[in-house]
Design a protein around this motif. Structure first.
Motif, PDB file in Angstrom:
ATOM      1  N   GLY A  15      -0.617  29.746  -7.103  1.00  0.00           N
ATOM      2  CA  GLY A  15      -2.045  30.010  -7.273  1.00  0.00           C
ATOM      3  C   GLY A  15      -2.331  30.682  -8.612  1.00  0.00           C
ATOM      4  O   GLY A  15      -3.290  30.332  -9.302  1.00  0.00           O
ATOM      5  N   GLY A  16      -1.485  31.634  -8.994  1.00  0.00           N
ATOM      6  CA  GLY A  16      -1.648  32.304 -10.286  1.00  0.00           C
ATOM      7  C   GLY A  16      -1.458  31.357 -11.456  1.00  0.00           C
ATOM      8  O   GLY A  16      -2.200  31.419 -12.444  1.00  0.00           O
ATOM      9  N   VAL A  17      -0.478  30.469 -11.357  1.00  0.00           N
ATOM     10  CA  VAL A  17      -0.236  29.485 -12.423  1.00  0.00           C
ATOM     11  C   VAL A  17      -1.411  28.512 -12.531  1.00  0.00           C
ATOM     12  O   VAL A  17      -1.870  28.186 -13.631  1.00  0.00           O
ATOM     13  N   ILE A  18      -1.918  28.060 -11.398  1.00  0.00           N
ATOM     14  CA  ILE A  18      -3.078  27.159 -11.407  1.00  0.00           C
ATOM     15  C   ILE A  18      -4.284  27.860 -12.019  1.00  0.00           C
ATOM     16  O   ILE A  18      -5.033  27.278 -12.809  1.00  0.00           O
ATOM     17  N   ALA A  19      -4.469  29.139 -11.686  1.00  0.00           N
ATOM     18  CA  ALA A  19      -5.570  29.913 -12.264  1.00  0.00           C
ATOM     19  C   ALA A  19      -5.427  30.005 -13.781  1.00  0.00           C
ATOM     20  O   ALA A  19      -6.412  29.869 -14.518  1.00  0.00           O
ATOM     21  N   ALA A  20      -4.211  30.207 -14.250  1.00  0.00           N
ATOM     22  CA  ALA A  20      -3.975  30.264 -15.698  1.00  0.00           C
ATOM     23  C   ALA A  20      -4.292  28.919 -16.346  1.00  0.00           C
ATOM     24  O   ALA A  20      -4.876  28.875 -17.439  1.00  0.00           O
ATOM     25  N   CYS A  21      -3.942  27.826 -15.679  1.00  0.00           N
ATOM     26  CA  CYS A  21      -4.255  26.486 -16.215  1.00  0.00           C
ATOM     27  C   CYS A  21      -5.764  26.274 -16.292  1.00  0.00           C
ATOM     28  O   CYS A  21      -6.264  25.703 -17.272  1.00  0.00           O
ATOM     29  N   PHE A  22      -6.489  26.735 -15.286  1.00  0.00           N
ATOM     30  CA  PHE A  22      -7.947  26.623 -15.337  1.00  0.00           C
ATOM     31  C   PHE A  22      -8.529  27.465 -16.478  1.00  0.00           C
ATOM     32  O   PHE A  22      -9.501  27.069 -17.114  1.00  0.00           O
ATOM     33  N   ALA A  57     -10.363  29.162 -11.523  1.00  0.00           N
ATOM     34  CA  ALA A  57      -9.518  30.238 -12.046  1.00  0.00           C
ATOM     35  C   ALA A  57      -9.667  31.498 -11.205  1.00  0.00           C
ATOM     36  O   ALA A  57      -8.677  32.150 -10.860  1.00  0.00           O
ATOM     37  N   SER A  58     -10.890  31.833 -10.858  1.00  0.00           N
ATOM     38  CA  SER A  58     -11.129  33.052 -10.080  1.00  0.00           C
ATOM     39  C   SER A  58     -10.507  32.957  -8.692  1.00  0.00           C
ATOM     40  O   SER A  58      -9.741  33.829  -8.281  1.00  0.00           O
ATOM     41  N   PHE A  59     -10.830  31.899  -7.976  1.00  0.00           N
ATOM     42  CA  PHE A  59     -10.384  31.820  -6.586  1.00  0.00           C
ATOM     43  C   PHE A  59      -8.886  31.601  -6.457  1.00  0.00           C
ATOM     44  O   PHE A  59      -8.268  32.129  -5.532  1.00  0.00           O
ATOM     45  N   PHE A  60      -8.278  30.844  -7.367  1.00  0.00           N
ATOM     46  CA  PHE A  60      -6.831  30.659  -7.288  1.00  0.00           C
ATOM     47  C   PHE A  60      -6.081  31.922  -7.686  1.00  0.00           C
ATOM     48  O   PHE A  60      -4.945  32.129  -7.266  1.00  0.00           O
ATOM     49  N   ALA A  61      -6.693  32.790  -8.479  1.00  0.00           N
ATOM     50  CA  ALA A  61      -6.027  34.013  -8.932  1.00  0.00           C
ATOM     51  C   ALA A  61      -6.080  35.132  -7.891  1.00  0.00           C
ATOM     52  O   ALA A  61      -5.288  36.068  -7.964  1.00  0.00           O
ATOM     53  N   PHE A  62      -6.999  35.068  -6.941  1.00  0.00           N
ATOM     54  CA  PHE A  62      -7.194  36.181  -6.007  1.00  0.00           C
ATOM     55  C   PHE A  62      -5.921  36.577  -5.257  1.00  0.00           C
ATOM     56  O   PHE A  62      -5.583  37.756  -5.189  1.00  0.00           O
ATOM     57  N   ALA A  63      -5.228  35.642  -4.640  1.00  0.00           N
ATOM     58  CA  ALA A  63      -4.039  35.974  -3.845  1.00  0.00           C
ATOM     59  C   ALA A  63      -2.932  36.538  -4.729  1.00  0.00           C
ATOM     60  O   ALA A  63      -2.272  37.517  -4.365  1.00  0.00           O
TER      61      ALA A  63
END
Length: 173
Positions: A15-22, A57-63
């Motif tokens: 989730g953090g990696v996907i958020a960084a990609c966004f 980016a916001s929602f994937f970074a939350f967890a």
């Protein structure tokens, strides 16, 4: 470390990696929009796409942020509770787990309804709204899983999966 623990940690990291990609996608969209303006071209929908990427980016970074100890928490209040800290953490995680489960449920419901009714954005791009709403729903589910994970772990082992932040570290010393 159990296989479930490794899988959950990998899920939060993903989730953090996907958020960084966004986040990188937001930068790319802004640069492309600037280049289009400088060359007299039009990039229809760029601000809308950047907004969708911001939601992703916001929602994937939350967890990931929760388990990294970078979420805004009530550490000062918890530290002041002394020997009752575990009760305070249990209460906070229970409220967080219930709230995020409620959020995830309704995010999924809204996404399904948007798909069912063929809702599209009002911008120039006319993007089907279920696409960006899916990002929000998946991120909300990840956050709910993280809260339930930490609540159950706290109840069973007395510890959470959250790495201590600076306030917690200074209190422990």
């Amino acid at each position: 470390m159990t296989a479930i623990r490794r899988a959950l940690d990998a899920l939060y990291l993903t989730g953090g990696v996907i958020a960084a990609c966004f986040t990188v996608a937001i930068l790319a969209l802004i640069v492309l929009q600037m280049l289009a303006r400088w060359t007299g071209q039009v990039f229809p929908g760029a601000p809308d796409y950047a907004g969708y990427c911001m939601a992703g980016a916001s929602f994937f970074a939350f967890a990931y942020a929760l388990n990294s100890g970078t979420h805004i928490r009530v550490s000062l209040a918890l530290n002041a509770m002394g020997r009752f800290r575990r009760w305070g953490e249990t209460f906070c995680f229970a409220i967080g787990a219930l709230t995020t489960t409620f959020l995830a449920r309704y995010a999924i419901k809204v996404t399904i309804e948007s798909h069912k009714f063929n809702d599209v954005s009002q911008g120039q791009d006319a993007t089907p709204l279920w696409i960006p709403q899916t990002l929000m729903a998946v991120g909300a589910v990840l956050l709910a899983i993280a809260f339930w994970d930490n609540l159950i772990r706290l109840l069973v082992t007395g510890e959470t999966n959250i790495r201590e932040d600076l306030v917690d570290q200074s209190h422990a010393e």
